[in-house]
Design an enzyme around this catalytic site. Sequence first.
Site: not given
Ligand code: M6R
Length: 606
Positions: A2, A27, A72, A98-99, A480, A484, A487, A503, A601
């Site tokens: 949001c 965002r 959002w 927001n919140g 990581e 990627k 997502e 395992h 974001k």
């Molecule tokens: O703004 P931040 O680094 O705290 O965000 C943390 C995660 O939300 C962020 O890294 C998320 O996993 C990304 N979309 C990964 O690409």
Amino acid sequence: MCGIFAYLGPRQASTVLINGLRRLEYRGYDSTGIAVKDGTIQLHKKVGKVGDLETILPTQVPGHIGIAHTRWATHGIVNDSNAHPHQSVNGKVVIVHNGIIENTRQLRTSLTVQGVELQSDTDSEALAHIIERELSVDNNPEKAVRRTLHLARGTWGLCVLFLEHDVIVCARNGSPLIIGQGDDEMFVSSDPHALAPYTHRVVFLEDGEIATLTSTSMKLSTLKGKDFNPSITVLEEDWGESELGEYPHFMLKEIYEQPDALRHCISGRLDRVQGNGRLGGLELEPRDLGKVPHVRLLGCGTAYNAAEIGQIMIEKLARIPAVAHISSEFRHNDPVINPNALHFAVTQSGETADTLSAVKEIHLKGGSVFGVVNVVGSSIARECGKGVYIHSGPEQAVASTKAFSNMVAALSVFALQIGRSRSTSKERGKQLINGLQEIPHLIEEYLENQGPILEAVEMIKDAKCVLFLGRGISAPVAKEGALKLMEIAYIPCLAYPAGEMKHGPIALLEEGSPVIFIAPNDHVKMKTISAIHECKARGARVILIHEKGDDIANEADISIPIPPVHSLLSPLLTVIPMQLIAYHTALALGCNVDRPRNLAKSVTVE
Ligand code: M6R
């Protein structure tokens, strides 16, 4: 997630609000809306993008005061009526919020009993009705908001527009809100980045504060009703316009920006003569670092993966225990905090609610936390007080790339600094510095010759599941890579330390299963080769990221070479092909690379 933007001043409010919303778009959101006052209040909201909202706006939206929102969804599905702003029953109050209001059920029930017909399923709408009810007591906007917030439990960044008053009242509790002061005009945003085109003079509202704004005045008070003077901050770092330029997507642009972003991050922070790191923002002397009992690092998603790499580097160079924690779990496990330990909150946005809560938990228990943050002046940077800015510049794609690299780089400089105050020799320190200074160039070299990325994409794009495996410092890199791909291409991915594969995850392997291995030329490479054999024996097909010239390439079905690199810094190279694989796979599957579904974001709710 949001976003809020609000405006009071001489300009046409609707234009400023739409521009503000555009700067909040990165965002992530699902619906959007604006409310503008000009005698009456015009309210327009819609599921979809800011562009979709524009299509329903009349050619003229007169008025110089207004509020706007990108939603959002948390409470209630994605539809037009759940989009913000929300209006009170008699139309005297309009809010964006927001919140999360935790006692929403109780508030909604009491409103229903009073005969209010709720128009949405949101937790936010109730606040608009209660503010209107409270306004009827003394016709004082600020007091009406204050009394309402005394009834609410939860988190808010809130802007309230009034039909009969030329003010906007805003309030913050756990959800960021920044006031921008212009010349005879006032702005409010949940993100300082959105204020940058208008003003650099800002006031960060803190939790429990309320601001009553006109175009030329700002009155600040606490939730308890105590007035105080604003403290104006001049934002120095301007993100500037982040345009796509020649790139089709922000993610690709940000992948290519990594060499320069890394140069920014390490510049002025390495002492070549002493073989030492120099993070001035920590304000820690060698004698302080020598006494540290342990280090804890906190983060979510990509930031957590970077923190895990930091953990390994700190233990290797400083020979003290270090551990990375997922922020969202941290405070719920009632952690024991040692006030002499060092804690780091790692975050790109500086607004991640889970990480902010973890920081507050440590503060509550007498510890201190350093920020490893990208966004200057963000909530976590301010809550920590001290720390390291990673200087990635604006990262707009939801999938983090250059922030990951700079988190790793900043943590490697810290590992060097604490290492040199304890067990790392000057010679070893100098080697690491040389290695670090070479990285930007090595990434450029790799980007010029990326290897068979598109072949790898063909192998994985229709897979039921992709397994990512690496050992030692490559285990978090595997995570990581999986994050990627998952997502942005929506392919189920599993990441494991390679030794753990036998395992459990080995059960998934069948003829043709794709497995991505990360195997730089380090001390665990031979062990990784055993895992490759185990996978191949079960029919798996192997995509291997390895150092150029290494015989290990013979083990691969698809071999992706990276330039040889200092073994502690290999994540800064091995991650790049995985970013590219995720990017090209998402493209091949027709996914929205920069704005993947359901993701935001900046995740500002717990
Ligand atoms: O703004 P931040 O680094 O705290 O965000 C943390 C995660 O939300 C962020 O890294 C998320 O996993 C990304 N979309 C990964 O690409």
